[in-house]
Design an enzyme around this catalytic site. Structure first.
Site, mmCIF file in Angstrom:
data_model
loop_
_atom_site.group_PDB
_atom_site.id
_atom_site.type_symbol
_atom_site.label_atom_id
_atom_site.label_comp_id
_atom_site.label_asym_id
_atom_site.label_seq_id
_atom_site.Cartn_x
_atom_site.Cartn_y
_atom_site.Cartn_z
ATOM 1 C CB CYS A 42 -34.990 7.799 36.565
ATOM 2 S SG CYS A 42 -35.486 6.211 35.919
ATOM 3 C CG LEU A 43 -36.423 3.884 38.918
ATOM 4 C CD1 LEU A 43 -35.739 2.461 39.535
ATOM 5 C CD2 LEU A 43 -37.941 3.612 38.434
#
Length: 564
Positions: A295-296
């Site tokens: 994800c991030l």
């Protein structure tokens, strides 16, 4: 300060952004007589189709429905919804839902972003008044009430009161206490071998006599606790990797508070990814590293990899990106909450607190899937009087984190709004982090039902890099698609490698060309890792490097994961 106060009443949504979208829709619809005539014509046709269905089902209860729910809409799946009068309610609602989709789309002159906002708002309002949410129009609730003599509402009241009390006192949801980090979850044996103000680095104990020579470093998103990849033993990706003979390291991020308001993207790069890479290189000198970001964390890892390539730092053997975007030109439904007006409002709220609270983030994600995450729970827990069973992923989701003011503002502005990374304008220590400089092979994973990082957006890694890319599309959503252990039923994935010079198809064409394979994508990733690894297995490394200033500090999962 005034905007921060207003945000407490609006759940963090900017009234100005909402009014801009409503005005855009109303003014352009008022100026489009052709569109209004079309909507009137569609309303008449849908009314006629509904009336035809009502007459047919009155004569034959087995009459085929005139309209079917959208894929993934399970509100009317129960057989009791297939018989009048409840089938009439469901059919009327679905026709109304379809008409409002027509009314909020293809309005001449309206911006695409405002179209998405208005359509989303219309869906939220419609879902609120769905017949499935009303105890007088939902046949399942009626049957449950008859069977329990109304005790379902008594139990539902108790469930609601318990949830409200827990939320007011800051306690976790019912059942989450059965999934404690370090005991039931995040229980893979290991040691914290490095700590700074922002991260703890965990090294996991080997489970095999020999190990693959090049270690795996996992960079999770700081929007979540790292142990999404180390849930229960049977579905822990980290435990599975260790069992396959990999030496695994994982970052556990600090849960920031108001004092950390000035932490920036540069701090997360320097004190996060680069500090972890330096520690791994100290423990295993001369070994290249399989860097993995989720994800991030994957976005941050891609930035670090591009920066390292610029500096001719060749420590990365491969780069794996799990549900991670690097091109934010099409961010998906999460982009509904990100525009200049909304970002200004959000910055005011974060400035007041020093961070973005977990409640604000969780509320936005829940609204994206309100049917599954809000209304289905209301019906089951409060109207049916049944408790939704707590599972490890739900307990992890309730173990919330925060985001520092400065870092999150930079992230939204520079990546989401300005798309600096994909365009080669993102600066790291004054130099551009250009993704085309990355030469390490890339393994990218997208998930079919991802509302956070839509897989066509993840697929764009092909467009912004000049290296070998192996792309996997797996079933499931943003979390469940990644936590997809071998043996999990009803899982499939598609996989294809694209080398330099290959003809690159569009995302939709790629999807049609790849045959689905049954099972988990984890073994395919393992095979890919060892194909880019050394040829021979080696002895496991020591835990930490005491002689080089990195002694084990404490047992996994460490202390940062326990911060609230």
């Amino acid at each position: 300060m005034s905007e921060a106060a207003i945000g407490q009443l609006t759940g963090g949504l900017s009234p100005a952004a909402a009014m801009l979208a409503i005005s855009d829709w109303a003014l352009h619809l008022a100026a489009a007589p052709g569109k209004r005539m079309e909507l009137g014509y569609k309303a008449a046709r849908k009314s006629a189709r509904l009336m035809t269905h009502l007459l047919a089902s009155a004569a034959d209860v087995a009459a085929a429905p005139a309209i079917l729910p959208l894929p993934g809409d399970n509100r009317f799946r129960h057989e009791s919804w297939q018989r009048p009068p409840f089938s009439w309610l469901a059919q009327g609602f679905l026709f109304q839902q379809q008409w409002w989709h027509n009314a909020t789309h293809e309005v001449p002159g309206m911006t695409e972003h405002h179209t998405d906002i208005i359509s989303f708002a219309a869906r939220q309002i419609l879902d609120m008044f769905s017949p499935s949410n009303n105890p007088f129009t939902n046949p399942e609730i009626i049957a449950r009430t008859v069977a329990t003599n109304g005790m379902n509402f008594v139990q539902g009241w108790r469930n609601w009161l318990d949830d409200v009390t827990r939320q007011a006192t800051g306690r976790p949801p019912a059942g989450a206490e059965n999934f404690r980090p370090g005991i039931e979850v995040a229980a893979t044996p290991g040691k914290v071998v490095y700590r700074n103000h922002l991260i703890e680095l965990i090294q996991y104990e080997p489970a095999t006599g020999k190990v693959h020579p090049e270690p795996v470093l996992i960079v999770p998103a700081w929007i979540m606790k790292y142990y999404i990849l180390d849930l229960s033993p049977e579905n822990s990706l980290i435990r599975w990797l260790v069992a396959q003979g990999h030496t695994v390291f994982a970052i556990s991020w600090r849960n920031p508070d108001a004092e950390d308001r000035d932490l920036s993207m540069q701090d997360y790069h320097r004190l996060g990814v680069m500090a972890a890479l330096d520690a791994v290189s100290t423990i295993l000198p001369g070994r290249r590293i399989h860097a993995t970001g989720y994800c991030l964390g994957g976005t941050l890892l891609a930035i670090a990899a591009a920066s390292m390539a610029q500096a001719r730092d060749a420590r990365l053997a491969t780069l794996t990106l799990l549900a991670a975007q690097v091109d934010f030109s099409e961010p998906g439904e999460l982009g509904l909450f990100i525009d200049s007006s909304q970002l200004h409002f959000l910055q005011s709220m974060m400035w007041n607190r020093g961070y973005l609270s977990a409640g604000q983030m969780g509320g936005a994600f829940q609204m994206l899937r309100s049917n599954d995450l809000i209304w289905s729970r209301v019906v089951r827990d409060y109207l049916m009087g049944e408790r939704t069973p707590m599972i490890d992923m739900m307990a992890w989701n309730a173990d919330s984190t925060r985001m520092p003011y400065r870092m999150h503002a930079e992230y939204l502005q520079r990546l989401y709004l300005d798309n600096e990374l994909a365009s080669g304008r993102f600066l790291v220590e004054g130099r551009p982090a250009i993704l085309q400089n990355i030469r390490a092979p890339i393994f990218a994973v997208g998930t079919e039902r991802d509302h956070v990082a839509p897989w066509p957006s993840v697929y764009k890694i092909h467009h912004v890099t000049d290296t070998e890319v192996t792309f996997v599309l797996t079933s499931g959503g943003h979390n469940a698609g990644i936590v997809s252990e071998p043996g999990h039923p009803h899982r499939h994935y598609r996989i294809h490698s694209c080398r330099l010079g290959d003809c690159l198809p569009m995302a939709c064409d790629w999807h049609q060309a790849q045959e689905p394979r049954q099972g988990s994508w984890w073994p395919a990733w393992h095979d890919w890792l060892i194909s880019h690894d050394g040829d021979e297995l080696v002895d496991p490394p020591t835990m930490g490097a005491p002689d080089r200033g990195l002694p084990p500090l404490c047992d996994a999962p460490g202390t940062y994961v326990l911060q609230h």
